[in-house]
Design an enzyme around this catalytic site. Structure first.
Site, PDB file in Angstrom:
ATOM      1  N   ASP A 105      -1.968 -76.526  11.017  1.00  0.00           N
ATOM      2  CA  ASP A 105      -2.467 -77.791  10.902  1.00  0.00           C
ATOM      3  C   ASP A 105      -1.974 -78.832  11.817  1.00  0.00           C
ATOM      4  OD1 ASP A 105      -3.605 -76.296   8.746  1.00  0.00           O
ATOM      5  OD2 ASP A 105      -2.073 -76.823   7.441  1.00  0.00           O
TER       6      ASP A 105
HETATM    7  N1  URA Z   1      -0.055 -72.558   6.438  1.00  0.00           N
HETATM    8  C1  URA Z   1      -0.407 -74.024   6.287  1.00  0.00           C
HETATM    9  O1  URA Z   1      -0.695 -74.782   5.144  1.00  0.00           O
HETATM   10  N2  URA Z   1      -0.736 -74.706   7.201  1.00  0.00           N
HETATM   11  C2  URA Z   1      -0.096 -74.271   8.577  1.00  0.00           C
HETATM   12  O2  URA Z   1      -0.443 -75.109   9.541  1.00  0.00           O
HETATM   13  C3  URA Z   1       0.107 -73.041   8.722  1.00  0.00           C
HETATM   14  C4  URA Z   1       0.402 -72.217   7.790  1.00  0.00           C
END
Ligand code: URA
Length: 266
Positions: A105
């Protein structure tokens, strides 16, 4: 390696775009085994032929592999109209066909592999291969042994099926520390506190290992048990651990040994 066109060789070796290198060939800046190369479409064997641009030998990499410590605020994409991409951070890349292996993310930090090796990427991400991904997370909420148990059983996050079992490890050093979100958290750990406002809340530091890669998976798993991830950093993927000398935004090439070990992870 099989034969490839000279213009592709040059572009893949970082000598310019396909049209730029064609001009260089025409201008006589390129030699193959010491002879000026007149044409772009002649075939080169990268293992045997010596190609020089302006007298300097070019190295051809069929594949490139980088380990990036992804910083917050950068998107895991090859192109984006609005945000900086992880690919733009790899300034020493020769190949123009690099992509991130999976996504973190925008507000997640940590290990991201950048490559143009589609086979390796597919294998690392294939749901059936169950490659472990381990993260450090700061959670707004009290993670207990009961939470750990629930994570080992799989969590219903609103998808067709519950998540596969996840390993959750409470890092007890900081357990029960009170987090005054508005002030302390931003000092604590690069500060992606995600707008948690209000009263003091308990914070838990955890390490979590998942084998899938569902959208926002870790955030959704904690939400499903009434907690919120306020900081997330990937520490490892399969056998590859983030080099802790890399600051957010820094990267390095993978070693041959790291590439070999990754290929053994699936
Ligand atoms: N899980 C999430 O919620 N975000 C990420 O970036 C990776 C795994």
């Amino acid at each position: 390696m099989s034969d490839i066109r000279l213009d592709k060789f040059l572009a893949d070796a970082g000598a310019g775009t396909r049209s730029e290198v064609k001009i260089k060939i025409k201008k006589g800046q390129v030699t193959v085994n010491g002879e000026a190369a007149g044409k772009s479409d002649i075939k080169i064997n990268p293992d045997i032929d010596e190609v020089c641009l302006d007298g300097k030998k070019l190295i051809y990499n069929e594949f490139e592999y980088f380990m990036l410590n992804k910083p917050q605020g950068v998107v895991s994409a090859t192109k984006d109209d609005k945000d900086k991409t992880v690919i733009e951070l790899i300034t020493e890349a020769k190949r123009r066909d690099l992509f991130p292996v999976g996504r973190l993310d925008k507000d997640t930090e940590g290990l991201l592999i950048i490559t143009n090796d589609g086979k390796l990427s597919n294998n690392l991400l294939a749901p059936g291969k169950h490659v472990d991904k381990t993260y450090f997370a700061i959670i707004a909420g009290e993670v207990t042994d009961d939470t750990v148990l629930r994570f080992t059983e799989g969590i219903d996050i609103g998808d067709d099926k519950p998540t596969a079992p996840a390993k959750l490890r409470i890092l007890y050093d900081d357990k029960d520390e009170i987090l005054d979100v508005d002030s302390d958290a931003t000092n604590n750990n690069s500060g992606n506190v995600n707008n948690i406002m209000g009263d003091d809340i308990i914070k838990s530091n955890v390490e979590i290992t998942i084998t899938e890669g569902r959208y926002h998976q870790i955030k959704r798993m904690f939400e499903a048990v009434g907690m919120k991830v306020t900081y997330l950093k990937r520490l490892s993927m399969g056998s590859l651990s983030l080099d802790d000398s890399l600051k957010p935004g820094e990267y390095r090439r993978l070693t041959d040994e790291e590439i070999r070990l990754l290929a053994g992870d699936f």
